[in-house]
Design an enzyme around this catalytic site. Sequence first.
Site, PDB file in Angstrom:
ATOM      1  N   HIS A 168      44.349  28.711  36.515  1.00 16.81           N
ATOM      2  CA  HIS A 168      45.018  28.123  37.474  1.00 16.81           C
ATOM      3  C   HIS A 168      46.294  27.164  37.259  1.00 16.81           C
ATOM      4  O   HIS A 168      47.115  26.899  37.935  1.00 16.81           O
ATOM      5  CB  HIS A 168      44.144  27.015  38.494  1.00 16.81           C
ATOM      6  N   ASN A 198      38.681  27.172  31.518  1.00 11.20           N
ATOM      7  CA  ASN A 198      39.443  28.147  31.979  1.00 11.20           C
ATOM      8  C   ASN A 198      40.858  27.760  32.558  1.00 11.20           C
ATOM      9  O   ASN A 198      40.880  26.785  33.206  1.00 11.20           O
ATOM     10  CB  ASN A 198      38.559  28.896  33.367  1.00 11.20           C
ATOM     11  N   HIS A 239      41.275  34.813  32.857  1.00 18.61           N
ATOM     12  CA  HIS A 239      40.702  36.074  33.686  1.00 18.61           C
ATOM     13  C   HIS A 239      42.058  36.936  34.179  1.00 18.61           C
ATOM     14  O   HIS A 239      42.854  36.346  34.783  1.00 18.61           O
ATOM     15  CB  HIS A 239      40.092  35.515  34.895  1.00 18.61           C
ATOM     16  N   HIS A 245      30.933  28.439  37.193  1.00 19.98           N
ATOM     17  CA  HIS A 245      31.553  28.721  38.657  1.00 19.98           C
ATOM     18  C   HIS A 245      31.279  27.423  39.350  1.00 19.98           C
ATOM     19  O   HIS A 245      30.062  27.327  39.929  1.00 19.98           O
ATOM     20  CB  HIS A 245      31.323  30.030  39.247  1.00 19.98           C
ATOM     21  N   ARG A 271      47.187  38.250  39.773  1.00 21.53           N
ATOM     22  CA  ARG A 271      47.595  37.200  40.860  1.00 21.53           C
ATOM     23  C   ARG A 271      47.956  35.865  40.021  1.00 21.53           C
ATOM     24  O   ARG A 271      48.678  35.014  40.399  1.00 21.53           O
ATOM     25  CB  ARG A 271      46.365  36.735  41.707  1.00 21.53           C
ATOM     26  N   GLU A 331      26.126  35.430  31.745  1.00 24.06           N
ATOM     27  CA  GLU A 331      26.726  33.827  32.398  1.00 24.06           C
ATOM     28  C   GLU A 331      26.197  33.977  33.510  1.00 24.06           C
ATOM     29  O   GLU A 331      26.623  34.649  34.428  1.00 24.06           O
ATOM     30  CB  GLU A 331      28.533  33.916  32.283  1.00 24.06           C
ATOM     31  N   GLU A 360      37.749  37.479  30.732  1.00 23.81           N
ATOM     32  CA  GLU A 360      37.066  37.596  31.894  1.00 23.81           C
ATOM     33  C   GLU A 360      37.860  38.720  32.420  1.00 23.81           C
ATOM     34  O   GLU A 360      39.035  39.026  32.539  1.00 23.81           O
ATOM     35  CB  GLU A 360      36.895  36.495  32.610  1.00 23.81           C
ATOM     36  N   THR A 363      35.995  34.722  42.074  1.00 24.44           N
ATOM     37  CA  THR A 363      35.014  35.488  41.831  1.00 24.44           C
ATOM     38  C   THR A 363      33.686  35.300  42.798  1.00 24.44           C
ATOM     39  O   THR A 363      33.271  34.253  42.294  1.00 24.44           O
ATOM     40  CB  THR A 363      34.556  35.640  40.387  1.00 24.44           C
ATOM     41  N   ARG A 397      43.145  39.331  36.000  1.00 21.52           N
ATOM     42  CA  ARG A 397      42.622  40.156  37.200  1.00 21.52           C
ATOM     43  C   ARG A 397      43.687  41.478  37.497  1.00 21.52           C
ATOM     44  O   ARG A 397      44.783  41.335  37.000  1.00 21.52           O
ATOM     45  CB  ARG A 397      43.073  39.156  38.526  1.00 21.52           C
TER      46      ARG A 397
HETATM   47  N1  PXP Z   1      33.044  31.831  34.846  1.00 18.44           N
HETATM   48  C1  PXP Z   1      33.461  32.921  35.550  1.00 18.44           C
HETATM   49  C2  PXP Z   1      32.716  34.530  35.084  1.00 18.44           C
HETATM   50  C3  PXP Z   1      34.556  33.044  36.329  1.00 18.44           C
HETATM   51  O1  PXP Z   1      34.834  34.045  36.972  1.00 18.44           O
HETATM   52  C4  PXP Z   1      35.052  31.863  36.808  1.00 18.44           C
HETATM   53  C5  PXP Z   1      36.185  31.857  37.545  1.00 18.44           C
HETATM   54  O2  PXP Z   1      37.471  32.373  37.144  1.00 18.44           O
HETATM   55  C6  PXP Z   1      34.566  30.524  36.170  1.00 18.44           C
HETATM   56  C7  PXP Z   1      33.599  30.683  35.346  1.00 18.44           C
HETATM   57  C8  PXP Z   1      35.336  29.287  36.483  1.00 18.44           C
HETATM   58  O3  PXP Z   1      34.893  28.891  37.799  1.00 18.44           O
HETATM   59  P1  PXP Z   1      35.586  27.494  38.197  1.00 18.44           P
HETATM   60  O4  PXP Z   1      37.157  27.716  38.385  1.00 18.44           O
HETATM   61  O5  PXP Z   1      35.067  27.413  39.618  1.00 18.44           O
HETATM   62  O6  PXP Z   1      35.364  26.470  37.354  1.00 18.44           O
END
Ligand code: PXP
Length: 245
Positions: A10, A7, A43, A193, A49, A153, A70, A103, A45
């Site tokens: 960030h 992901n 993602h 997550h 953001r 998921e 996402e 999330t 959003r």
């Molecule tokens: N999976 C989903 C569906 C998420 O919304 C997120 C956060 O955007 C993640 C995985 C990744 O989470 P983390 O950034 O805590 O690894």
Amino acid sequence: MIRLGVNIDHVATVRQARRIREPDPAWAVVQAELGGADQITLHLREDRRHIQDQDLLNVLSLASVPVNLEMAVTPEMVAIACGLERKPRSVTLVPERREEVTTEGGLDVAGCFEPSRAAVEVLRAAGMSVSLFVDPDPAQVEASVRSGASAIELHTGAFCEAWGTPQAGRELERLREAAVLGGRLGLRVHAGHGLNVRNVAAVARLPHVEELNIGHALIGRAIFLGLQAAVAEMKALIAQAEGNR
Ligand code: PXP
């Protein structure tokens, strides 16, 4: 082999802190792939953001591994996904609240069934496979099957927060039961997550889990190791854990 979805949100979070052009999340695509990423997850959003609409287009044209988008269950997001010329391989539907830092909690598919079902139908008809981000709760897993989604998921946040306390064992058990139920009902099982180098092995050993999506910990570690190395390290930990399940 369990797939690792990296992901890259960030990277955009850092860029948006200054609202300039760098660091560009597209750069992260190349680094993540060089490190062994099996998928790029991002993602879009509603409040934009971090990831912007143009980032999504850039990532879709650049990535050579599948892209997992996402997004919230809203008419705007469904229209954006369906209108893309080059589509993501998969869409993961997530709950979204503007005031949240990230999330929090899974999608309430059981309690708010029709919007999720309708979104799954439209997205699948447009050629994308759909996963629902749900808490490890049997009612949510069963509702996910009825919605027509091909995957769930499992939200690992509660387990990760409990890490190091007696509660962690109970949270892991909830994840295990939800994974077994999902697998038995014919769903593909993903998880994510809060996963990091310390807690990922426990989740990678769960039955049926075939994909992990990880963001924050990878990008955090990438500041010091580089993204390629951070992804390679995570891939190795997952492969090792999978070998022991
Ligand atoms: N999976 C989903 C569906 C998420 O919304 C997120 C956060 O955007 C993640 C995985 C990744 O989470 P983390 O950034 O805590 O690894």
